[in-house]
Design a protein around this motif. Structure first.
Motif, PDB file in Angstrom:
ATOM      1  N   PRO A 112      46.420   3.678  -3.292  1.00 26.48           N
ATOM      2  CA  PRO A 112      45.207   3.779  -4.115  1.00 26.48           C
ATOM      3  C   PRO A 112      44.242   2.628  -3.826  1.00 26.48           C
ATOM      4  O   PRO A 112      44.675   1.503  -3.562  1.00 26.48           O
ATOM      5  CB  PRO A 112      45.737   3.699  -5.544  1.00 26.48           C
ATOM      6  CG  PRO A 112      47.195   4.000  -5.455  1.00 26.48           C
ATOM      7  CD  PRO A 112      47.630   3.548  -4.095  1.00 26.48           C
ATOM      8  N   GLU A 113      42.963   2.922  -3.868  1.00 26.26           N
ATOM      9  CA  GLU A 113      41.932   1.902  -3.603  1.00 26.26           C
ATOM     10  C   GLU A 113      42.107   0.675  -4.491  1.00 26.26           C
ATOM     11  O   GLU A 113      41.957  -0.449  -4.049  1.00 26.26           O
ATOM     12  CB  GLU A 113      40.529   2.484  -3.806  1.00 26.26           C
ATOM     13  CG  GLU A 113      40.041   3.318  -2.654  1.00 26.26           C
ATOM     14  CD  GLU A 113      39.839   2.496  -1.383  1.00 26.26           C
ATOM     15  OE1 GLU A 113      39.294   1.379  -1.449  1.00 26.26           O
ATOM     16  OE2 GLU A 113      40.233   2.986  -0.316  1.00 26.26           O
ATOM     17  N   GLU A 114      42.416   0.897  -5.762  1.00 35.08           N
ATOM     18  CA  GLU A 114      42.497  -0.198  -6.726  1.00 35.08           C
ATOM     19  C   GLU A 114      43.871  -0.871  -6.764  1.00 35.08           C
ATOM     20  O   GLU A 114      44.093  -1.800  -7.522  1.00 35.08           O
ATOM     21  CB  GLU A 114      42.132   0.302  -8.125  1.00 35.08           C
ATOM     22  CG  GLU A 114      43.118   1.286  -8.740  1.00 35.08           C
ATOM     23  CD  GLU A 114      43.038   2.713  -8.214  1.00 35.08           C
ATOM     24  OE1 GLU A 114      43.947   3.492  -8.521  1.00 35.08           O
ATOM     25  OE2 GLU A 114      42.100   3.062  -7.465  1.00 35.08           O
ATOM     26  N   PHE A 115      44.773  -0.421  -5.910  1.00 36.65           N
ATOM     27  CA  PHE A 115      46.132  -0.952  -5.911  1.00 36.65           C
ATOM     28  C   PHE A 115      46.162  -2.424  -5.523  1.00 36.65           C
ATOM     29  O   PHE A 115      45.545  -2.840  -4.547  1.00 36.65           O
ATOM     30  CB  PHE A 115      47.011  -0.158  -4.936  1.00 36.65           C
ATOM     31  CG  PHE A 115      48.401  -0.710  -4.790  1.00 36.65           C
ATOM     32  CD1 PHE A 115      49.356  -0.476  -5.767  1.00 36.65           C
ATOM     33  CD2 PHE A 115      48.758  -1.471  -3.691  1.00 36.65           C
ATOM     34  CE1 PHE A 115      50.640  -0.992  -5.642  1.00 36.65           C
ATOM     35  CE2 PHE A 115      50.045  -1.990  -3.554  1.00 36.65           C
ATOM     36  CZ  PHE A 115      50.981  -1.745  -4.537  1.00 36.65           C
ATOM     37  N   VAL A 116      46.871  -3.207  -6.320  1.00 33.74           N
ATOM     38  CA  VAL A 116      47.155  -4.605  -6.010  1.00 33.74           C
ATOM     39  C   VAL A 116      48.622  -4.824  -6.380  1.00 33.74           C
ATOM     40  O   VAL A 116      48.992  -4.659  -7.543  1.00 33.74           O
ATOM     41  CB  VAL A 116      46.257  -5.581  -6.799  1.00 33.74           C
ATOM     42  CG1 VAL A 116      46.642  -7.024  -6.510  1.00 33.74           C
ATOM     43  CG2 VAL A 116      44.796  -5.344  -6.482  1.00 33.74           C
ATOM     44  N   PRO A 117      49.457  -5.156  -5.409  1.00 34.57           N
ATOM     45  CA  PRO A 117      50.883  -5.331  -5.715  1.00 34.57           C
ATOM     46  C   PRO A 117      51.131  -6.544  -6.595  1.00 34.57           C
ATOM     47  O   PRO A 117      50.397  -7.527  -6.549  1.00 34.57           O
ATOM     48  CB  PRO A 117      51.522  -5.508  -4.342  1.00 34.57           C
ATOM     49  CG  PRO A 117      50.427  -5.967  -3.464  1.00 34.57           C
ATOM     50  CD  PRO A 117      49.156  -5.407  -4.011  1.00 34.57           C
TER      51      PRO A 117
END
Length: 156
Positions: free
Chosen positions: A72-77
């Motif tokens: 996803p574009e907004e994904f931040v682990p």
């Protein structure tokens, strides 16, 4: 599973299943700004331990098809990915990935643990197998946990 997404991202970004370790680190730290370079190297270690990446010197090969992972574009682990996870946590992640509700799986595993008087790792493996999941990679860990608990209690 966010670990799988974080690992797949550099490979998908480069359209390959093999990268040099420094390319992987640059993709995560500079291109995506998800981790520092040291954290990115730690992610390589965790992913290798989890069997998501195979290392051959400075070359990394992903063990699954990165094209099958949606990033996803907004994904931040989360930085929690950088810590070693227990066999229980890994089996639980596999159960959740198969569509089971996390709280239901934890409850069932805890019940099974009490019912069978075994370790949480062993209970998780038994439960996952009953759900039809192949968790054979965790059997040695579960067996080791049982043997360790037996030796600590002084039983034979």
């Amino acid at each position: 599973m966010s670990l799988r997404v974080a690992v797949a991202a550099p490979f998908a970004q480069n359209g390959t299943r093999q990268l040099r370790e420094n390319e992987f680190v640059v993709a995560l730290s500079l291109d995506r700004d998800w981790f520092s370079p040291d954290q990115s190297k730690r992610l390589v270690d965790v992913a290798t331990e989890q069997g998501l990446i195979e290392r051959d010197g400075d070359d990394l090969a992903i063990t699954f098809d990165p094209a099958t992972v949606t990033i996803p574009e907004e994904f931040v682990p989360d930085e929690d990915l950088l810590r070693e996870r227990s066999a229980f946590e890994r089996v639980l992640d596999a159960l959740v990935a198969e569509g089971l509700e996390k709280h239901e799986a934890v409850g069932a595993i805890n019940s099974l643990q009490g019912e069978l008087a075994i370790t949480i790792e062993a209970a998780a493996v038994v439960y996952a197998r009953r759900q039809g999941l192949d968790v054979s990679e965790f059997v040695p860990v579960a067996r080791g946990a049982i043997l360790e608990s037996v030796s600590e209690s002084g039983e034979d």
